[in-house]
Design a protein around this motif. Structure first.
Motif, PDB file in Angstrom:
ATOM      1  N   GLU A  60      68.959  96.331  18.080  1.00 12.06           N
ATOM      2  CA  GLU A  60      68.708  97.322  19.127  1.00 12.06           C
ATOM      3  C   GLU A  60      68.535  98.717  18.540  1.00 12.06           C
ATOM      4  O   GLU A  60      67.699  99.497  19.005  1.00 12.06           O
ATOM      5  CB  GLU A  60      69.855  97.320  20.144  1.00 12.06           C
ATOM      6  N   PHE A  61      69.318  99.029  17.519  1.00 11.29           N
ATOM      7  CA  PHE A  61      69.179 100.337  16.884  1.00 11.29           C
ATOM      8  C   PHE A  61      67.831 100.453  16.184  1.00 11.29           C
ATOM      9  O   PHE A  61      67.163 101.489  16.252  1.00 11.29           O
ATOM     10  CB  PHE A  61      70.321 100.566  15.894  1.00 11.29           C
ATOM     11  N   GLU A  62      67.424  99.384  15.533  1.00 15.25           N
ATOM     12  CA  GLU A  62      66.118  99.399  14.877  1.00 15.25           C
ATOM     13  C   GLU A  62      64.997  99.522  15.905  1.00 15.25           C
ATOM     14  O   GLU A  62      63.996 100.205  15.680  1.00 15.25           O
ATOM     15  CB  GLU A  62      65.942  98.137  14.029  1.00 15.25           C
ATOM     16  N   GLY A  63      65.159  98.852  17.056  1.00 18.94           N
ATOM     17  CA  GLY A  63      64.161  98.972  18.113  1.00 18.94           C
ATOM     18  C   GLY A  63      64.078 100.387  18.655  1.00 18.94           C
ATOM     19  O   GLY A  63      62.987 100.902  18.932  1.00 18.94           O
ATOM     20  N   TYR A  64      65.244 101.025  18.790  1.00 12.91           N
ATOM     21  CA  TYR A  64      65.279 102.409  19.261  1.00 12.91           C
ATOM     22  C   TYR A  64      64.600 103.331  18.251  1.00 12.91           C
ATOM     23  O   TYR A  64      63.764 104.169  18.613  1.00 12.91           O
ATOM     24  CB  TYR A  64      66.731 102.823  19.476  1.00 12.91           C
ATOM     25  N   ARG A  65      64.933 103.166  16.981  1.00  8.31           N
ATOM     26  CA  ARG A  65      64.327 103.997  15.942  1.00  8.31           C
ATOM     27  C   ARG A  65      62.807 103.801  15.892  1.00  8.31           C
ATOM     28  O   ARG A  65      62.050 104.762  15.725  1.00  8.31           O
ATOM     29  CB  ARG A  65      64.940 103.654  14.574  1.00  8.31           C
TER      30      ARG A  65
END
Length: 210
Positions: free
Chosen positions: A147-152
């Protein structure tokens, strides 16, 4: 994505035999009644953290959800596990918002929509502010989540478009932008109007006039 509360007056005994359903990838499928309880706990926790931040106790979350504290611990053995789940939800929401902002044709408009929306959310939700402060410091398991990678990735696309259009300073890369956004969270947490905080940030990252 906000998870709706289940009606506390719902008579579960009158329903058909619960079926098995999965919760998240990699987890054991939950019975329908267990899944409903998990959703109630998450909804209650999200509301509680929005008001009180990470100081809120598991007992208070259980009371808000209308379940026993044992039910909370059955789904989330520690408060950290509950927080990590919520952080993943917040990040998924942020990625979806970045994608929505990208629907604006003008890169400057897309960036403005994203920053103003982020400032508004940070002002209203203490839990999100504290979560993003941790992410800015690079702490917590959520840093390594998909999810963090998707946000970034979503935010990076916004910045790339803005750079290509010449409406964003060259030195504002992803890490610096996220740090500035975390600063907006600190400012609105101290009472600054979110629109003002967003517009100050937006003005500061625009290229200087020739």
């Amino acid at each position: 994505m906000r998870i709706p509360l289940v009606n506390p007056g719902l008579d579960l005994t009158s329903m058909a035999e619960p079926t098995l359903t999965s919760s998240t990838p990699g987890e054991r499928p939950l019975r329908a009644d267990a899944r409903r309880n998990r959703e109630r706990v998450l909804a209650a926790a999200r509301a509680a953290f929005a008001q009180e931040g990470e100081e809120v106790q598991m007992e208070a979350i259980a009371k808000r959800a209308g379940v026993g504290v044992g039910t909370v611990y059955r789904h989330f053995p520690t408060k950290r596990a509950l927080l990590d789940t919520l952080r993943r939800q917040w990040l998924a929401d942020g990625a979806a918002h970045a994608t929505l902002a990208l629907s604006h044709v003008e890169p400057a408009k897309a960036l403005t929509v994203f920053v103003r929306r982020a400032a508004d959310l940070l002002a209203r939700d203490r839990g999100i502010r504290e979560a993003f402060e941790r992410l800015d410091r690079g702490s917590g398991e959520t840093v390594w989540s998909p999810e963090f990678e998707g946000y970034r990735t979503g935010v990076a696309r916004l910045l790339d478009r803005a750079h290509e259009a010449g409406v964003l300073r060259e030195e504002i890369d992803l890490s610096r932008f996220l740090a500035l956004l975390s600063g907006v969270g600190a400012a609105v947490g101290n009472g600054l109007d979110p629109r003002l905080a967003a517009d100050v940030l937006l003005q500061g990252i625009r290229p200087p006039a020739p």
